[in-house]
Design an enzyme around this catalytic site. Structure first.
Site, PDB file in Angstrom:
ATOM      1  N   ASN A  56     -32.472  26.573  -4.781  1.00 24.25           N
ATOM      2  CA  ASN A  56     -32.263  27.967  -5.147  1.00 24.25           C
ATOM      3  C   ASN A  56     -33.747  28.442  -5.108  1.00 24.25           C
ATOM      4  O   ASN A  56     -34.842  27.712  -4.836  1.00 24.25           O
ATOM      5  CB  ASN A  56     -31.685  28.069  -6.735  1.00 24.25           C
ATOM      6  CG  ASN A  56     -32.287  27.362  -7.742  1.00 24.25           C
ATOM      7  OD1 ASN A  56     -33.580  27.699  -8.059  1.00 24.25           O
ATOM      8  ND2 ASN A  56     -31.761  26.315  -8.399  1.00 24.25           N
ATOM      9  N   HIS A  57     -34.191  29.525  -5.574  1.00 24.31           N
ATOM     10  CA  HIS A  57     -35.497  30.081  -5.437  1.00 24.31           C
ATOM     11  C   HIS A  57     -36.571  29.872  -6.645  1.00 24.31           C
ATOM     12  O   HIS A  57     -37.485  30.594  -6.551  1.00 24.31           O
ATOM     13  CB  HIS A  57     -35.158  31.636  -5.337  1.00 24.31           C
ATOM     14  CG  HIS A  57     -34.374  32.026  -3.932  1.00 24.31           C
ATOM     15  ND1 HIS A  57     -34.913  31.952  -2.690  1.00 24.31           N
ATOM     16  CD2 HIS A  57     -33.228  32.583  -3.945  1.00 24.31           C
ATOM     17  CE1 HIS A  57     -33.937  32.281  -1.951  1.00 24.31           C
ATOM     18  NE2 HIS A  57     -33.008  32.803  -2.537  1.00 24.31           N
TER      19      HIS A  57
END
Ligand code: PMT
Length: 412
Positions: free
Chosen positions: A212-213
């Site tokens: 994820n970011h």
């Protein structure tokens, strides 16, 4: 008591109703021994007279870019200042500073200085929440400008909301901290704090993963704020400290590197056994491939069907086995129904607080230097922390934790 003795502080005052509070800020800076040079915008003088500052400050008010004695007052002010403080800072001054536009002596001084700059916004809620203002604040934070406030409360015209200037005491304390002459906060001395940071990586094969970011910025901001206040901190993280190349972790922070949710679960459970405060800022994957391939999957073999299974819910298991007195803080990264989803996490995971992040909000959430959050406490209190640097978000949340611990101690 802090001491700003001998520090040259340019006090920029711009044109908002809160300009009257700059008089009190000036007086407090003088009381601390600072050498205060007031720089007023034309707008400021509509709200407060220059004679007041002339009488209180170390030097007379300056307003003009063109001075008979000094042909370049803005560079003189900028070069000789130890700190430039703007209180209140209007949307116009913030915008001009972010855009590098010098339309008057104050904005020219801001652009001409290499001294630390403290900006204290004050404006109506609608203006404060305007995307252009939010972008300008994010730009300033990225450049290392210190933003103090605003607070929520009563505004001009009887309105209520975010945008009120921080208190003069808080602003002067922030200047002291920035100049490193303030009393070091040690309200977390003796506490053991565990923070998780970054996004977990769940392998699909040796070269690919589900991720994820998360950059780890919010987690490290908590770790460094807690360490700065005297706590001994363990950060369980998937990433090195984000920041300029070679950025080092603050002293007092022990780093445990992990990759997957499983590894984070084991390291966090171990560290949390003796912890006073656990802060789960990491973005942990909810699912992982059941059977990661041992060799790189080949395109020629077609699109793989990847079977997923749930990862361990670290927060929920910490909540279920929480030692007496430990404060457990979970996060909620949401894209809709933020308050409701966060409340469900608060109730379901045994946390004392949930820090709710609308990750779709402008300049907030993943990878930004700024954030804005809603803090839900298990006793029903809800605190709104408006857009500010991730370090300042950490500071606001840890203020609640410290007050909570003090309250519990007083009840015993
Ligand atoms: O790292 P940055 O780029 O600075 O971004 C910060 C952030 C957006 C990642 C951070 O502020 C944030 O919101 N972190 C939580 C992200 C997340 O995983 O949210 P969630 O709603 O999916 O999870 C809720 C909570 O349960 C979180 O505290 C999470 O750490 C925890 N969790 C989730 C899944 C899992 N298997 N185990 C967990 O413990």
């Amino acid at each position: 008591m802090t001491s700003l003795a001998g520090k040259r502080i340019v006090l920029g005052v711009s044109g908002g109703i809160a300009a009257y509070k700059a008089v009190e800020i000036c007086r407090r800076l003088m009381d601390e021994g600072a050498h205060v040079i007031p720089v007023l915008t034309k707008g400021a003088t509509r709200f407060v007279g220059r004679t007041t500052f002339d009488a209180l400050a170390s030097e007379r008010v300056q307003m003009s870019l063109f001075d008979e004695d000094d042909p370049i007052p803005h560079t003189t002010l900028g070069q000789t200042a130890d700190c430039v403080l703007v209180a209140p800072a209007t949307a116009r001054v913030i915008g001009a500073y972010a855009a590098g536009i010098s339309s008057d002596l104050l904005t020219a001084t801001l652009i001409a200085t290499r001294a630390p700059v403290v900006v204290c916004p004050a404006m109506h809620t609608e203006m404060w929440e305007h995307p252009a203002v939010a972008d300008n604040i994010a730009t300033l934070v990225e450049r290392g400008v210190h933003i103090v406030g605003p607070e929520s409360g009563r505004l001009a015209g009887g309105d209520e909301g975010a945008g009120r200037l921080s208190s003069p005491a808080d602003i002067v304390a922030a200047v002291s901290r920035v100049l490193d002459v303030g009393e070091k906060r040690s309200d977390m001395a003796g506490l053991s704090v565990v923070v998780t940071a970054g996004g977990t990586r769940e392998p699909i094969d040796p070269v690919r993963y589900i991720g994820n970011h998360s950059s780890g910025k919010q987690g490290y901001a908590f770790a460094e704020e807690a360490a700065g206040r005297g706590a001994s901190v363990t950060v369980v993280t998937t990433v090195d400290r984000p920041g300029p190349l070679g950025a080092t972790v603050a002293s007092g922070v022990t780093v445990v590197r992990v990759d997957t949710a499983e590894e984070m679960a084991a390291a966090t459970a171990d560290a949390a056994k003796e912890a006073d405060v656990v802060i789960m800022a990491a973005a942990v994957a909810d699912f992982r491939p059941v059977d990661p391939a041992g060799v790189k999957l080949k395109k020629r073999d077609g699109v793989p069907a990847i079977e997923l299974e749930p990862t361990p819910d670290i927060l929920a298991s910490l909540g279920a086995s929480k030692p007496e007195g430990q404060i457990l803080i979970g996060f909620a990264a949401e894209t809709c129904d933020v308050a409701d989803n966060a409340a469900a996490k608060l109730n379901g995971k045994g946390a004392d607080y949930i820090v709710a992040n609308d990750v779709t909000a402008e300049n907030a959430g993943f990878a930004h230097d700024t954030n804005e959050v809603l803090v839900l406490a298990s006793d029903g209190r809800v605190h709104s922390v408006g857009l500010r640097s991730k370090r300042q978000v950490a500071q606001a949340v840890l203020d609640l934790v410290v007050a909570d611990r003090d309250g519990r101690a007083n009840v015993r």
